[in-house]
Design a protein around this motif. Structure first.
Motif, PDB file in Angstrom:
ATOM      1  N   ILE A  13       0.559   1.186  19.293  1.00 33.31           N
ATOM      2  CA  ILE A  13      -0.422  -0.069  19.161  1.00 33.31           C
ATOM      3  C   ILE A  13       0.367  -1.209  18.501  1.00 33.31           C
ATOM      4  N   THR A  14       1.268  -1.101  17.628  1.00 35.10           N
ATOM      5  CA  THR A  14       1.829  -2.135  16.784  1.00 35.10           C
ATOM      6  C   THR A  14       2.760  -1.903  16.109  1.00 35.10           C
ATOM      7  N   ASP A  15       3.795  -2.809  15.353  1.00 36.50           N
ATOM      8  CA  ASP A  15       4.858  -2.317  14.576  1.00 36.50           C
ATOM      9  C   ASP A  15       4.598  -2.721  13.265  1.00 36.50           C
ATOM     10  N   ASP A  16       5.398  -2.545  12.321  1.00 36.49           N
ATOM     11  CA  ASP A  16       5.611  -2.862  10.890  1.00 36.49           C
ATOM     12  C   ASP A  16       3.998  -2.661  10.030  1.00 36.49           C
ATOM     13  N   VAL A  17       3.356  -1.473  10.458  1.00 36.36           N
ATOM     14  CA  VAL A  17       2.175  -1.111   9.673  1.00 36.36           C
ATOM     15  C   VAL A  17       2.379  -0.591   8.459  1.00 36.36           C
ATOM     16  N   LYS A  18       1.849  -0.859   7.440  1.00 33.08           N
ATOM     17  CA  LYS A  18       1.793  -0.134   5.990  1.00 33.08           C
ATOM     18  C   LYS A  18       0.704   0.437   5.741  1.00 33.08           C
ATOM     19  N   ASP A  19      -0.525   0.392   6.273  1.00 32.14           N
ATOM     20  CA  ASP A  19      -1.624   1.132   5.840  1.00 32.14           C
ATOM     21  C   ASP A  19      -2.642   0.855   7.025  1.00 32.14           C
ATOM     22  N   TYR A  20      -3.554   1.907   7.533  1.00 28.94           N
ATOM     23  CA  TYR A  20      -4.462   1.572   8.517  1.00 28.94           C
ATOM     24  C   TYR A  20      -5.690   2.696   8.388  1.00 28.94           C
ATOM     25  N   TYR A  40      -8.767  -0.614  11.468  1.00 29.54           N
ATOM     26  CA  TYR A  40      -8.052  -1.667  10.815  1.00 29.54           C
ATOM     27  C   TYR A  40      -6.843  -1.142  10.230  1.00 29.54           C
ATOM     28  N   PHE A  41      -6.023  -2.313  10.439  1.00 32.30           N
ATOM     29  CA  PHE A  41      -4.470  -1.805   9.946  1.00 32.30           C
ATOM     30  C   PHE A  41      -3.799  -3.173   9.054  1.00 32.30           C
ATOM     31  N   VAL A  42      -3.078  -2.889   8.221  1.00 36.70           N
ATOM     32  CA  VAL A  42      -2.490  -4.091   7.368  1.00 36.70           C
ATOM     33  C   VAL A  42      -0.997  -3.719   7.790  1.00 36.70           C
ATOM     34  N   LYS A  43      -0.631  -4.975   7.889  1.00 31.08           N
ATOM     35  CA  LYS A  43       0.982  -5.043   8.263  1.00 31.08           C
ATOM     36  C   LYS A  43       1.988  -5.297   6.738  1.00 31.08           C
ATOM     37  N   GLN A  44       3.016  -5.253   7.068  1.00 24.00           N
ATOM     38  CA  GLN A  44       3.996  -5.471   6.072  1.00 24.00           C
ATOM     39  C   GLN A  44       4.002  -6.832   5.623  1.00 24.00           C
TER      40      GLN A  44
END
Length: 393
Positions: free
Chosen positions: A249-256, A264-268
């Motif tokens: 789905i995407t890179d650099d994720v720290k929380d979802y 919902y997801f939070v990136k670095q």
């Protein structure tokens, strides 16, 4: 179910639980009110109206109650009013599928072996068959974490179990019910034995609310992967077609976090993103098939309570930032709500509760309380937080 664990770890039960203990079937209502010790030195309990389990401090797993598909693990498919009985040793964790049919049970032992028993029509036990399993049976070695979910059955009321095990080499394995492709093995057929679906996995989450039947995993490199039903485009493939194999789905994720039809997801870089049917006043009443950035503020992580999405800032602030209550209108979807996106509190350590009664603990030890109020002609907004004096008496 009514129960208590004393300071020395003894498990006492009363009321409905007592009728499942051998020799107590004919108790009067008054006798049922008397607490009775059934397991010594318990460290974990999972009590249900019919099937109950406890792990004691020596790692023995006990079961009692009644079952129809071997859920108690006592060697018979149907047992009623059995005494608490040891069914496994060296148990670290116990899991119940919690489906609306007959559940499947799992035990993770201290040596990393995963054991299963119970309902097995769609292979949830993972022993290569669809026959009922009435004693704990080893399924997989070298397991470090495990999760199981109860998946809706193609619009029907019944649910069926699928299971995911993360092994010590960080490979992810799956088995069980797979009608929507939510096991990620490339098919929609039930999987009767564990199959590997992904490598280098850091953590796994499944979401089966309201027939979404989705699974997500974060790899050790921070990339977020997903697979399953994808009805609202949560998997960011640009369409709403089912995804039968894990897709990045995407890179650099720290929380979802996933709720109903939204991811919902939070990136670095501390930005908050979302995809799917994003009822949160961030987007209109159409699904977001590619993820837009929702908040460019310093977001540390998010938490969803009931239908409300909260964000925790890197500065310790707590804000309301989304709402997921959905109303179906003329074969489409709409929401009567808008969000009053604003900060609620500063210096917050954690929150818990239900939207009508949320508790927040600040880093300096203050216990606060507030509610989320839906106003149909205006906003969804929090009430003014009130401090609860401590210590409680």
């Amino acid at each position: 179910m009514e129960h208590a664990i004393t300071a020395n770890g003894d498990l006492y039960v009363w009321d409905m639980q007592t009728r499942y203990i051998s020799g107590m079937v004919a108790l009067t209502k008054e006798e049922m009110k008397t607490p009775r010790c059934i397991v010594k030195q318990a460290v974990h309990t999972d009590l249900d109206s019919s099937t109950s389990f406890s792990i004691d401090q020596d790692g023995y797993l006990w079961s009692w109650g009644e079952c129809q598909y071997g859920e108690l693990g006592q060697g018979e498919s149907y047992i009623k009013s059995s005494s608490p009985t040891i069914i496994a040793d060296h148990v670290a964790k116990f899991y119940r599928s919690h489906d609306r049919g007959e559940p499947t049970m799992y035990a993770l032992k201290t040596d990393g072996t995963l054991w299963a028993w119970g309902y097995n029509q769609y292979g949830a036990v993972g022993n290569g068959t669809t026959e009922t399993v009435s004693i704990p049976t080893k399924v997989l070695d070298h397991v470090k974490t495990f999760t199981c979910t109860a998946c809706p059955s193609n619009g029907a009321f019944d649910t069926y179990t699928n299971a995911f095990a993360l092994r010590e080499d960080d490979s992810l394995w799956a088995w069980g019910y797979n009608d929507e492709g939510n096991l990620g093995n490339g098919t929609t057929e039930s999987v009767l034995s564990p199959v590997k679906i992904l490598d280098d996995v850091a953590e796994i989450e499944t979401n089966v609310q309201m027939h979404t039947n989705l699974s997500f995993a974060i790899k050790k490199d921070g990339s977020l992967w997903g697979w399953g039903y994808n009805l609202y485009g949560q998997l960011c493939t640009g369409n709403t077609e089912p995804v039968l194999l894990p897709v990045k789905i995407t890179d650099d994720v720290k929380d979802y976090s996933s709720v109903y039809a939204t991811l919902y997801f939070v990136k670095q870089d501390n930005t908050l993103w979302g995809s799917g049917f994003n009822i949160s006043s961030f987007s209109n009443d159409q699904p977001e098939l590619t993820p837009p950035v929702l908040l460019q503020e310093n977001i540390d992580h998010i938490q969803i309570i009931d239908d409300t999405v909260f964000s925790f800032g890197t500065d310790g602030s707590l804000s309301i930032c989304g709402y997921n209550d959905v109303v179906q209108i003329n074969d489409g979807f709409d929401s009567p709500y808008e969000i009053d996106r604003r900060k609620i509190l500063d210096n917050v350590a954690w929150i818990d509760g239900e939207c009508g009664d949320i508790f927040a603990m600040t880093n300096d030890g203050k216990l606060m309380n507030f509610s989320i109020v839906a106003i149909y002609d205006g906003k969804v907004q929090p009430t003014e937080p009130a401090e609860i004096p401590l210590p409680l008496t």
